[in-house]
Design an enzyme around this catalytic site. Structure first.
Site, short mmCIF file in Angstrom:
data_model
loop_
_atom_site.label_atom_id
_atom_site.label_comp_id
_atom_site.label_asym_id
_atom_site.label_seq_id
_atom_site.Cartn_x
_atom_site.Cartn_y
_atom_site.Cartn_z
N SER A 119 10.83 -36.34 -27.90
CA SER A 119 11.36 -34.99 -27.47
C SER A 119 10.37 -34.32 -26.61
O SER A 119 10.18 -34.82 -25.52
CB SER A 119 11.60 -34.11 -28.71
OG SER A 119 12.44 -32.97 -28.65
N ASP A 174 22.71 -36.76 -30.98
CA ASP A 174 21.54 -35.89 -30.90
C ASP A 174 22.20 -34.48 -30.60
O ASP A 174 22.72 -34.26 -29.47
CB ASP A 174 20.60 -36.36 -29.91
CG ASP A 174 19.18 -35.51 -30.03
OD1 ASP A 174 19.33 -34.41 -30.42
OD2 ASP A 174 18.03 -35.95 -29.49
N HIS A 205 18.72 -36.23 -33.83
CA HIS A 205 17.37 -35.99 -33.07
C HIS A 205 16.16 -36.47 -34.27
O HIS A 205 15.63 -35.81 -35.03
CB HIS A 205 16.99 -34.49 -32.94
CG HIS A 205 16.08 -34.38 -31.89
ND1 HIS A 205 16.20 -34.81 -30.54
CD2 HIS A 205 14.91 -33.45 -32.01
CE1 HIS A 205 15.00 -34.34 -30.01
NE2 HIS A 205 14.24 -33.48 -30.77
#
Length: 227
Positions: A119, A174, A205
Site C-alpha cells: 500500500s 480492493d 486490500h
C-alpha cells in the site's frame, strides 16, 4: 536519524536483506509474521528489516496522527500527483535509502537487497526504485500505486533503474487502492522499461496465500541470479 526497525534473520551471517515497508497506520510489526510462510528451506540466510514509518498527521483521516510514509490529501485516485504529499514521499525515500546504506555497512550490498512495500509502503518502494543509481536485487510492490504522474516518473527515472526486476500484485476487489490504480501504475512502470511480473487476485486490500506463493517463486529466481 535512522528509522526504528523490527528485524528477523533466517540464519547466521545473512548476506541478503529484505527491506519491507508497511501500509498506512500500521507499523514494522505488521508483516513480520509473513516470514515463516514466505521463506523456503533452500534459500540463503536473509535479514528481514521492517521499519516503522514516522508519525504524522494524515489529511484524509481528519488530521489524525498515525504512522504514515507521507500525507494523503485526497481520496481521489484520478490525480495521483495531487493525492500524495510529494515532500513526504521524498523524505521517506531518503529514509529508505539510509537503511539501504546501513545494510551496505553490515556487508549486504544493494545488489543483494530486495525492497518491498504494501500500500503506502509500496508507493515509496516504487518511488525509491525509480531513482536508484545502484540497482537493487528487486522491487516488490503490493496493493499499491505510483504516487506521481507518468511524466513525473519519467523525470525521476535514473538510467540504470529499470534494470531492477519488479513484482507487482493487486486485489481485484480492493476498496482502498482501486485495482485500476494498480493496473495503471504497472503500465507506467512497464512503459519506463521495467520488467514487471504482474499478478492480480480475487481479494480486497490484503495479501493471500496464492500471492505469497507467487512472490516466493519470484524471490527464488532473484536469489539464484543476483551476485
Amino acid at each position: 536519524m535512522l528509522l526504528d526497525t523490527v528485524e528477523h534473520e533466517t540464519g547466521t551471517n545473512p548476506q541478503w536483506t529484505v527491506l519491507w515497508l508497511h501500509g498506512l497506520g500500521a507499523d514494522g510489526n505488521d508483516f513480520a509474521p509473513i516470514v515463516p510462510e514466505l521463506v523456503r528451506r533452500d534459500w540463503p540466510a536473509l535479514r528481514f528489516v521492517f521499519p516503522h514509518a514516522p508519525v504524522r498527521p494524515v489529511t484524509i483521516n481528519g488530521g489524525m496522527r498515525m504512522r504514515a510514509w507521507y500525507d494523503i490529501t485526497s481520496f481521489e485516485f484520478g490525480d495521483l500527483a495531487q493525492r500524495a504529499d510529494r515532500a513526504g514521499v521524498a523524505e521517506s525515500v531518503a529514509q529508505v535509502e539510509a537503511l539501504i546504506a546501513r545494510e551496505g555497512e553490515r556487508g549486504v550490498p544493494p545488489k543483494r537487497v530486495l525492497l518491498a512495500g504494501f500500500s503506502q509502503g509500496g508507493a515509496v518502494t516504487l518511488s525509491t526504485g525509480l531513482a536508484r543509481k545502484s540497482p537493487l536485487a528487486g522491487l516488490i510492490a503490493l496493493s499499491t500505486y505510483l504516487p506521481m504522474t507518468a511524466e513525473q516518473a519519467q523525470a525521476a527515472l535514473h538510467p540504470e533503474a529499470n534494470s531492477q526486476p519488479l513484482f507487482m500484485a493487486h486485489g481485484l476487489f480492493d476498496p482502498v487502492v482501486p485495482a485500476a490504480a494498480g493496473d495503471a501504475s504497472m503500465k507506467t512502470m512497464r512503459a519506463l522499461g521495467f520488467g514487471v511480473d504482474w499478478h492480480h487476485y480475487p481479494m480486497q486490500h490484503q495479501v493471500c496465500g496464492e500471492e505469497i506463493a507467487d512472490l516466493a517463486d519470484w524471490m527464488t529466481a532473484r536469489l539464484a541470479t543476483a551476485g
